[in-house]
Scaffold this active site. Structure first.
Site, short mmCIF file in Angstrom:
data_model
loop_
_atom_site.label_atom_id
_atom_site.label_comp_id
_atom_site.label_asym_id
_atom_site.label_seq_id
_atom_site.Cartn_x
_atom_site.Cartn_y
_atom_site.Cartn_z
N ASP A 1 -5.33 2.97 1.73
CA ASP A 1 -5.24 3.74 2.96
C ASP A 1 -5.68 5.18 2.75
O ASP A 1 -6.31 5.77 3.63
CB ASP A 1 -3.81 3.69 3.52
CG ASP A 1 -3.57 2.41 4.30
OD1 ASP A 1 -4.48 2.00 5.05
OD2 ASP A 1 -2.50 1.80 4.16
N HIS B 1 -6.84 -7.04 3.64
CA HIS B 1 -5.78 -7.81 3.00
C HIS B 1 -6.21 -9.15 2.45
O HIS B 1 -5.65 -9.64 1.49
CB HIS B 1 -4.55 -7.89 3.91
CG HIS B 1 -3.78 -6.62 3.87
ND1 HIS B 1 -4.02 -5.60 4.74
CD2 HIS B 1 -2.87 -6.17 3.00
CE1 HIS B 1 -3.26 -4.58 4.42
NE2 HIS B 1 -2.55 -4.91 3.36
N CYS C 1 -0.75 2.35 -6.64
CA CYS C 1 -0.57 0.93 -6.34
C CYS C 1 -1.66 0.41 -5.42
O CYS C 1 -1.65 -0.75 -5.04
CB CYS C 1 0.81 0.66 -5.75
SG CYS C 1 1.05 1.44 -4.16
N GLU D 1 -0.34 7.93 0.94
CA GLU D 1 -1.51 7.20 1.43
C GLU D 1 -2.10 7.83 2.68
O GLU D 1 -3.01 7.29 3.29
CB GLU D 1 -1.20 5.71 1.64
CG GLU D 1 0.05 5.41 2.42
CD GLU D 1 0.36 3.92 2.51
OE1 GLU D 1 -0.46 3.08 2.12
OE2 GLU D 1 1.46 3.61 3.01
C1 PEP Z 1 -2.54 1.15 0.01
O1 PEP Z 1 -2.72 1.57 1.16
O2 PEP Z 1 -3.21 1.52 -0.97
C2 PEP Z 1 -1.49 0.17 -0.25
C3 PEP Z 1 -1.18 -0.17 -1.48
O3 PEP Z 1 -0.88 -0.41 0.82
P1 PEP Z 1 -1.53 -1.59 1.70
O4 PEP Z 1 -2.79 -2.02 0.99
O5 PEP Z 1 -0.52 -2.67 1.77
O6 PEP Z 1 -1.78 -0.91 2.99
MG MG Z 2 -1.24 1.16 2.70
#
Ligand code: PEP
Ligand code: MG
Length: 574
Positions: free
Chosen positions: A460, A195, A507, A436
């Site tokens: 993910d 993150h 995304c 995911e």
């Molecule tokens: C992902 O897993 O690609 C996603 C967009 O969610 P996050 O990165 O918030 O887990």
């Molecule tokens: Mg995710």
């Protein structure tokens, strides 16, 4: 060539751009004093050092408090007033003096006294006071850090533009950085999809993560140069390196200027197929910048940041205001809210989370929400109410089975019925699912009839498909959606969506990677959502793609097709 003390730190290219700046070392948690004792005869001068350190900390706390008050955050400013009181506390001074007189170093003394006071406060039968124990520890650490020669203050205290050096940065750390004060990040831990990297990209801050233990050797550096595009940093850069980085910064600026014209064009392939280019947001405040970059909507609104940046859960009304602000900013353009996705590397103040051995395989996302209606329902109600003011959509994270989708939709129906019965206005909201987990992709044909869209979370999906922790810098070579297994799952998802007549977006971070865009489009993806600063380049790349060349799809997803995983490993080793 001039002589320098340069140290090169090689890591993961986490967020594009270059920067050179003074360092700010973020060292949360307990500090270790570099000396436990002092020499006899130095007591007086050591105490003078302590007094000086207190003065500096008080000055910094005062400045932070004043700037918070000036920006209308009086409540937060009060916290700093309490910190100042403790830093200047005469009992603290007396205890430290007694310890220094028995030849304990002032840094060891202040940490020990801070710990004693904190333990006393924590033992009080008063919840409010008990919570102050951390404040006391924090102030003691700040004084000790001044004595040791590094800054230990929280990132909210960052008062000059700096390059932040840290072992790791939690999402809540990055969320606290005052606007414009972070020039770059260099972290020992982390990978492209952890993150901190995602936050860096959305804030447009150059970042190199996963540099490893060498970071510790450079914590004393005065300046650091960061190249987030190439994935390395230079501690204490000499004049030649500084000039080299300045030239690179100019190049980046020229390139960005050339991309300006793409901000206002519609996302379309060369042969005219519409591909929506949207932004990933973590807060409504980011909407304005995202629109300025040319976002055609929001493909992923990560609602958890609203929950994480505070000590208590936000109420339904508070959530409603934020969601309303976001949909209003985007007018008719869609804003897809992802319901709360905590667990894994994201903690949630206000909900007790069990200590799990494998949090990424644990009680997170939709699993937690379905188990805690007191958490889930206010969010769904707030989203339904916000939908009356714009084009809101909702999607559920971490779905592994269709039964979770059915159960979550039932909650949406219940909330609609409640609002109707209460006479509260609400709007239409279409429901989607994040793909995911490999399970969701493989069973996409079962899930598709239940929803209006899919949004593929490649971050993910990659970690679960390749069994490679997304935060582990040693597994960086496996952190790519450009692997046949992942591309096949994306292909399966798109096929299932096509059969059910629904659309598919991406995304995860792969959506913003220029090399992957043509592949995703050829597989059937029609929306790409990314960190806002990546949007202009994405529109340019998409405008050069020939949608008709879908025959390439077979090549991408063919199981025997060799992708450069081994090359990447070799590159990492050289
Ligand atoms: C992902 O897993 O690609 C996603 C967009 O969610 P996050 O990165 O918030 O887990
Ligand atoms: Mg995710």
């Amino acid at each position: 060539m001039s002589e320098t003390r340069e140290t090169r730190l090689t890591g993961v290219a986490a967020s594009d751009g270059v920067a050179v700046g003074k360092t700010f070392v973020h060292t949360p948690g307990p500090l270790t004093p570099d000396r436990e004792t002092i020499e006899r005869g130095s007591e007086k001068s050591e105490l003078a050092r302590f007094d000086e350190a207190v003065k500096i900390v008080v000055r910094k706390l005062t400045e932070t408090g004043e700037s918070l008050t000036a920006s209308g955050n009086e409540k937060e400013a009060e916290i700093f007033e309490a910190h100042i009181e403790f830093a200047e506390d005469s009992e603290l001074r007396d205890e430290v003096e007694a310890r220094v007189k028995s030849l304990e170093s002032p840094e060891a003394a202040v940490l020990a006294v801070g710990e004693e006071f904190a333990a006393m406060i924590a033992a009080m039968d008063d919840e409010y006071m008990a919570a102050r124990a951390d404040d006391v520890r924090d102030v003691a650490s700040q004084i000790a850090a001044e004595l040791i020669g590094c800054e230990a203050a929280g990132l909210e205290a960052l008062d000059r533009p700096s390059v932040i050096l840290a072992k790791s940065l939690a999402p809540s750390d990055t969320a606290r950085i005052p606007k414009g004060k972070a020039l770059g990040f260099v972290t020992a831990e982390g990978s492209k999809t952890s993150h901190v990297s995602i936050m860096a990209r959305s804030m447009g801050i150059p970042a190199v993560v996963g540099v490893g233990e060498i970071l510790e050797e450079t914590l004393g550096a005065e300046t650091v140069a960061v190249d987030g595009t190439e994935g390395y940093a230079v501690a204490d850069p000499g004049p030649d390196t500084v000039s080299e980085f300045e030239a690179k910064a100019e190049e980046v600026a020229t390139e960005n200027a050339a991309l300006e014209e793409f901000k206002n064009v519609e996302g379309r392939t060369k042969d005219g197929t519409r591909i929506e280019i949207s932004a990933n947001l973590g807060s409504a405040k980011e909407a304005k910048d995202a629109i300025a970059y040319g976002a055609e909507g929001v493909g992923l609104f990560r609602t958890e940041f609203l929950f994480m940046e505070r000590d208590e859960l936000p109420t339904e009304d508070e959530q409603f205001e934020v969601y309303k602000e976001a949909v209003e900013a985007f007018g008719e353009k869609p804003v897809i809210f992802r319901t709360l996705d905590v667990g894994g590397d994201k903690d949630l103040p206000g909900v007790e989370q069990p200590v799990e051995e494998n949090p990424f395989l644990g009680w997170r996302g939709i699993r937690m929400c379905l188990d805690v209606p007191g958490l889930f329902k206010p969010q769904i109600r707030a989203l339904l109410r916000a939908a009356a003011f714009g084009n809101a959509k909702v999607m559920f994270p971490m779905v592994a089975d269709v039964s979770e989708v059915v159960a979550a939709k039932k909650v949406v129906d219940e909330c609609r019925a409640e609002l109707e019965a209460e006479g509260v206005s609400f709007g239409d909201i279409s429901v989607g699912v994040m793909v995911e987990t490999p399970a969701a992709a493989v069973c996409a044909h079962v899930i598709a009839p239940e929803v209006s869209f899919f949004s593929i979370g490649t971050n993910d999906l990659v970690q679960y498909t390749l069994a490679a922790d997304r935060g582990n810098e040693k597994l960086e070579h496996l952190q790519s959606a450009d692997h046949p297994s992942v591309l096949r799952l994306i292909g399966m998802t798109c096929e299932a969506a096509k059969d059910a007549g629904i659309w598919v977006g991406v995304c995860g971070e792969a959506a913003g990677e220029p090399d992957l865009m043509p592949k995703l489009i050829s597989l059937g993806v029609t929306e790409l959502s990314m960190s806002a600063p990546r949007i202009p380049r994405a529109k340019k790349v998409v405008s050069e793609v020939l949608y008709r060349s879908r025959f390439l799809t077979a090549q991408y997803t063919h199981a025997t097709h060799r992708l450069p995983t081994s090359d990447r490993r070799e590159r990492r080793e050289t």
